[in-house]
Design a protein around this motif. Structure first.
Motif, PDB file in Angstrom:
ATOM      1  N   PRO A  43      -6.167 -14.297   8.123  1.00  0.00           N
ATOM      2  CA  PRO A  43      -6.297 -12.885   7.729  1.00  0.00           C
ATOM      3  C   PRO A  43      -5.411 -12.477   6.569  1.00  0.00           C
ATOM      4  N   ALA A  44      -4.183 -12.981   6.518  1.00  0.00           N
ATOM      5  CA  ALA A  44      -3.285 -12.585   5.431  1.00  0.00           C
ATOM      6  C   ALA A  44      -3.811 -13.065   4.087  1.00  0.00           C
ATOM      7  N   GLU A  45      -4.279 -14.323   4.043  1.00  0.00           N
ATOM      8  CA  GLU A  45      -4.766 -14.861   2.784  1.00  0.00           C
ATOM      9  C   GLU A  45      -6.080 -14.212   2.357  1.00  0.00           C
ATOM     10  N   ARG A  46      -6.963 -13.956   3.322  1.00  0.00           N
ATOM     11  CA  ARG A  46      -8.228 -13.338   2.949  1.00  0.00           C
ATOM     12  C   ARG A  46      -7.979 -11.919   2.423  1.00  0.00           C
ATOM     13  N   HIS A  47      -7.094 -11.173   3.087  1.00  0.00           N
ATOM     14  CA  HIS A  47      -6.779  -9.837   2.579  1.00  0.00           C
ATOM     15  C   HIS A  47      -6.155  -9.930   1.192  1.00  0.00           C
ATOM     16  N   ARG A  48      -5.264 -10.889   0.983  1.00  0.00           N
ATOM     17  CA  ARG A  48      -4.609 -11.011  -0.322  1.00  0.00           C
ATOM     18  C   ARG A  48      -5.637 -11.149  -1.441  1.00  0.00           C
ATOM     19  N   HIS A  49      -6.643 -11.987  -1.225  1.00  0.00           N
ATOM     20  CA  HIS A  49      -7.636 -12.231  -2.270  1.00  0.00           C
ATOM     21  C   HIS A  49      -8.631 -11.078  -2.406  1.00  0.00           C
ATOM     22  N   VAL A  50      -9.081 -10.535  -1.294  1.00  0.00           N
ATOM     23  CA  VAL A  50     -10.028  -9.420  -1.361  1.00  0.00           C
ATOM     24  C   VAL A  50      -9.362  -8.193  -1.979  1.00  0.00           C
ATOM     25  N   ALA A  51      -8.128  -7.911  -1.584  1.00  0.00           N
ATOM     26  CA  ALA A  51      -7.409  -6.762  -2.139  1.00  0.00           C
ATOM     27  C   ALA A  51      -7.103  -6.965  -3.619  1.00  0.00           C
ATOM     28  N   ALA A  52      -6.849  -8.203  -4.040  1.00  0.00           N
ATOM     29  CA  ALA A  52      -6.585  -8.467  -5.451  1.00  0.00           C
ATOM     30  C   ALA A  52      -7.800  -8.142  -6.313  1.00  0.00           C
ATOM     31  N   GLY A  95       0.507   1.875  17.187  1.00  0.00           N
ATOM     32  CA  GLY A  95       1.737   2.647  17.000  1.00  0.00           C
ATOM     33  C   GLY A  95       2.427   2.356  15.684  1.00  0.00           C
ATOM     34  N   ILE A  96       1.855   1.461  14.869  1.00  0.00           N
ATOM     35  CA  ILE A  96       2.459   1.107  13.583  1.00  0.00           C
ATOM     36  C   ILE A  96       2.071   2.149  12.536  1.00  0.00           C
ATOM     37  N   GLU A  97       3.063   2.626  11.794  1.00  0.00           N
ATOM     38  CA  GLU A  97       2.820   3.572  10.708  1.00  0.00           C
ATOM     39  C   GLU A  97       3.018   2.857   9.374  1.00  0.00           C
ATOM     40  N   LEU A  98       2.006   2.860   8.548  1.00  0.00           N
ATOM     41  CA  LEU A  98       2.107   2.253   7.226  1.00  0.00           C
ATOM     42  C   LEU A  98       2.773   3.201   6.242  1.00  0.00           C
ATOM     43  N   ALA A  99       3.438   2.635   5.258  1.00  0.00           N
ATOM     44  CA  ALA A  99       3.976   3.442   4.164  1.00  0.00           C
ATOM     45  C   ALA A  99       2.826   4.141   3.454  1.00  0.00           C
ATOM     46  N   ARG A 100       3.062   5.379   3.063  1.00  0.00           N
ATOM     47  CA  ARG A 100       2.030   6.156   2.362  1.00  0.00           C
ATOM     48  C   ARG A 100       2.480   6.446   0.940  1.00  0.00           C
ATOM     49  N   GLY A 101       1.577   6.311   0.020  1.00  0.00           N
ATOM     50  CA  GLY A 101       1.841   6.676  -1.357  1.00  0.00           C
ATOM     51  C   GLY A 101       1.321   8.082  -1.639  1.00  0.00           C
ATOM     52  N   PRO A 102       1.128   8.418  -2.901  1.00  0.00           N
ATOM     53  CA  PRO A 102       0.555   9.713  -3.245  1.00  0.00           C
ATOM     54  C   PRO A 102      -0.903   9.775  -2.816  1.00  0.00           C
ATOM     55  N   SER A 103      -1.479  10.955  -2.830  1.00  0.00           N
ATOM     56  CA  SER A 103      -2.892  11.091  -2.496  1.00  0.00           C
ATOM     57  C   SER A 103      -3.743  10.509  -3.621  1.00  0.00           C
ATOM     58  N   ASP A 117      -0.059  -2.913  -0.657  1.00  0.00           N
ATOM     59  CA  ASP A 117       1.188  -3.644  -0.428  1.00  0.00           C
ATOM     60  C   ASP A 117       1.631  -3.534   1.031  1.00  0.00           C
ATOM     61  N   ALA A 118       1.452  -2.349   1.618  1.00  0.00           N
ATOM     62  CA  ALA A 118       1.874  -2.150   3.000  1.00  0.00           C
ATOM     63  C   ALA A 118       1.038  -2.988   3.965  1.00  0.00           C
ATOM     64  N   VAL A 119      -0.258  -3.047   3.725  1.00  0.00           N
ATOM     65  CA  VAL A 119      -1.120  -3.854   4.595  1.00  0.00           C
ATOM     66  C   VAL A 119      -0.785  -5.335   4.434  1.00  0.00           C
ATOM     67  N   GLN A 120      -0.557  -5.760   3.192  1.00  0.00           N
ATOM     68  CA  GLN A 120      -0.229  -7.174   2.993  1.00  0.00           C
ATOM     69  C   GLN A 120       1.097  -7.537   3.658  1.00  0.00           C
ATOM     70  N   VAL A 147      -7.555  -6.505  11.646  1.00  0.00           N
ATOM     71  CA  VAL A 147      -7.462  -6.140  10.224  1.00  0.00           C
ATOM     72  C   VAL A 147      -8.542  -6.855   9.434  1.00  0.00           C
ATOM     73  N   ASP A 148      -8.712  -8.140   9.694  1.00  0.00           N
ATOM     74  CA  ASP A 148      -9.691  -8.938   8.968  1.00  0.00           C
ATOM     75  C   ASP A 148     -11.117  -8.461   9.245  1.00  0.00           C
ATOM     76  N   GLN A 149     -11.417  -8.236  10.507  1.00  0.00           N
ATOM     77  CA  GLN A 149     -12.781  -7.909  10.913  1.00  0.00           C
ATOM     78  C   GLN A 149     -13.215  -6.510  10.491  1.00  0.00           C
ATOM     79  N   PHE A 150     -12.303  -5.565  10.581  1.00  0.00           N
ATOM     80  CA  PHE A 150     -12.706  -4.174  10.342  1.00  0.00           C
ATOM     81  C   PHE A 150     -12.266  -3.634   8.985  1.00  0.00           C
TER      82      PHE A 150
END
Length: 230
Positions: A43-52, A95-103, A117-120, A147-150
């Protein structure tokens, strides 16, 4: 909303990142093709490439108000969707809260950077492997698999939306298109009932797998923003 100077230029923190680069599309580092199906179970590697790849399309966007293939969304709303639905889903299930950037209204480029970056970072954290996501509709699933599936799959499909809206490379990995199409076809009634996809769009016989997948999820494969040639 008119574009701001900040929106037209990538955030400085993007400089040197994989798949990122300068302001002009033809100056960005090329993204090496990757077999996304072969990354199943990573999942980490697939997200890295898809997000890139999605990042590349974000950096190549010049008009954030142009119409996307989703009727009620502009290009900006594609980024907004990805940055907003997953953090809520994650927090409710873990219960995990991700860092949020601007809107996405204020700065879609920075909104995406902070979120991606937060998801990765979450997926790269060894402790994540032992976490479970609990959801009343899907039960309990190991967090990386959820994360990978949805979510990662959602980035993959919305990459086409942003690319098509903004006149960029809209080609998707055909192997993953085939896997997704086969999986969704087996639960079409549930997918349609969820309201998350529009009615199937007919495509010509013999269409390639990307075109067939797009039609299945309710996209018009020849979509072009108003005023541009399909």
């Amino acid at each position: 909303m008119p574009e701001t100077t900040r929106e037209q230029s990538p955030s400085p923190s993007f400089q040197g990142d994989r798949g990122a680069g300068g302001v002009l599309a033809d100056l960005r580092d090329p993204i090496e093709p990757v077999d996304l199906v072969a990354l199943a179970g990573q999942p980490a590697e697939r997200h890295r490439h898809v997000a890139a790849t999605f990042t590349d399309r974000v950096l190549g966007t010049r008009d954030w108000d142009t119409q996307s293939p989703v009727a009620e969304w502009g290009a900006r709303d594609v980024v907004r969707h990805l940055c907003e639905w997953f953090p809520s889903f994650l927090e409710a299930g873990t219960g995990i809260e991700l860092a949020r950037g601007p809107s996405a209204d204020a700065d879609p480029v920075e909104a995406w950077r902070v979120h991606a970056d937060a998801v990765q970072a979450l997926l790269d954290d060894p402790a994540t492997a032992d976490r479970v996501l609990r959801n009343p509709h899907i039960g309990e699933i190991p967090l990386p698999a959820a994360v990978d599936q949805f979510y990662t799959v959602d980035i993959f499909m919305h990459t086409w939306d942003l690319a098509r809206a903004t006149g960029q490379d809209d080609r998707l990995d055909p192997g993953l298109c085939a896997v997704l199409l086969e999986g969704m076809a087996g639960m079409e009634d549930a997918i349609r009932a969820s309201g998350q996809y529009g009615p199937r769009v007919p495509v010509p016989d013999g269409s390639d797998v990307q075109t067939r997948m797009l039609g299945f999820i309710g996209r018009y494969p020849l979509f072009a923003p108003s005023g541009t040639a399909p």
